[in-house]
Write a protein that holds these residues in place. Sequence first.
Motif, short mmCIF file in Angstrom:
data_model
loop_
_atom_site.label_atom_id
_atom_site.label_comp_id
_atom_site.label_asym_id
_atom_site.label_seq_id
_atom_site.Cartn_x
_atom_site.Cartn_y
_atom_site.Cartn_z
N VAL A 177 0.84 -1.21 0.00
CA VAL A 177 0.00 0.00 0.00
C VAL A 177 0.87 1.26 0.00
O VAL A 177 0.60 2.22 -0.73
CB VAL A 177 -0.94 0.01 1.22
N LEU A 178 1.93 1.24 0.79
CA LEU A 178 2.82 2.40 0.88
C LEU A 178 3.56 2.62 -0.44
O LEU A 178 3.74 3.77 -0.88
CB LEU A 178 3.83 2.20 2.02
N VAL A 179 4.00 1.55 -1.09
CA VAL A 179 4.64 1.67 -2.40
C VAL A 179 3.68 2.29 -3.41
O VAL A 179 4.03 3.22 -4.16
CB VAL A 179 5.12 0.29 -2.90
N GLY A 180 2.45 1.78 -3.43
CA GLY A 180 1.45 2.32 -4.36
C GLY A 180 1.19 3.79 -4.14
O GLY A 180 1.10 4.58 -5.09
N ALA A 181 1.09 4.18 -2.86
CA ALA A 181 0.85 5.60 -2.54
C ALA A 181 2.02 6.46 -2.99
O ALA A 181 1.84 7.56 -3.52
CB ALA A 181 0.62 5.75 -1.03
N GLY A 182 3.24 5.96 -2.80
CA GLY A 182 4.42 6.71 -3.22
C GLY A 182 4.48 6.90 -4.72
O GLY A 182 4.80 7.99 -5.21
N VAL A 183 4.16 5.86 -5.47
CA VAL A 183 4.17 5.96 -6.93
C VAL A 183 3.14 6.97 -7.41
O VAL A 183 3.40 7.82 -8.27
CB VAL A 183 3.91 4.58 -7.57
N VAL A 184 1.93 6.91 -6.84
CA VAL A 184 0.87 7.85 -7.22
C VAL A 184 1.28 9.28 -6.89
O VAL A 184 1.09 10.20 -7.69
CB VAL A 184 -0.44 7.49 -6.50
N LEU A 185 1.89 9.48 -5.72
CA LEU A 185 2.34 10.81 -5.32
C LEU A 185 3.40 11.35 -6.28
O LEU A 185 3.34 12.51 -6.70
CB LEU A 185 2.91 10.76 -3.90
#
Length: 298
Positions: A267-275
């Motif tokens: 989840v944290l990886v996905g959030a970082g990529v989107v950001l």
Amino acid sequence: MIGAGSAMFLVGTLTAVSATVSGYPVFGGQALRYAVAAVLLYAVVLVRGGPRPGRPSGRELVLLTALAGTGLAAFNVCIVAATEDTSPATIGTVVATVPVVLALVGPLLERRRPAPQVVLAACAVAAGAALANGLGGGTVRGLLLALGALAGEVCFSLLAVPLLPRLGPLRVSAYSAALAAPMLLVVGLLVDGSGVLRVPTWAELAAFGYLAVFVTTVAFCLWYGALGGLGPDRAGLFAGLIPISALITTVVLGLGRPGPADLAGAVLVGAGVVLGLGRGREKPSGAAVAVAGAGRNL
């Protein structure tokens, strides 16, 4: 974005698939993988035809040799040697910081300032990848070798940037694979002697075929093609997908099940990529535009 994400997802399957060939000499197997990939890439170059850039210049040959020596050969040597002194989780955590390094150094190569939002996103991606890997433990020597693997991973991208405008992703992939194969074979001869190569079993042959075709041939071309469109900093965010892909492949092959930390890391990886991708990239340099054109033409 699709190219970068697909490339890193394929690279992430390396760990689980490599577990199926653990009985094969490591460096001989890697040399075989890169040799087969180089032949496939060269065949694609011949089939596609089109304008040929000619042979690499002296400077390009030096960069290609450095790319093969650091991003492919030395990376593999460091990974294998590090596992003797530290846990795979520690190695994965250290290598997972590659998005942060690319977010800081990549823009400098394009003569622009690192974007704070992309750097912040890279930190989130690295933290998520580290969480998915687990922090692990080990010795100082193991940590240094893991840092060597990180340097090799960074060089795999940054050394390719000045090569891509003229040679294109396909030829950079082919040349680097062809140069890395004999390097790893020499290391294998020093480590394993005459046992560096043997006839693989059918299962090993299938695994090596997958590694050569998808993890090397396809992933390399996709990754180098994405560098021009996204830039090293934003493309580097997708490196966080490697441990997530490794986790998915492990589950598919029935080798393990995800835990809460794995899911939280994803989840944290996905959030970082989107950001990181939510910020429009600054006007690319002329070199980056040329890379993007080369990526379309391969």
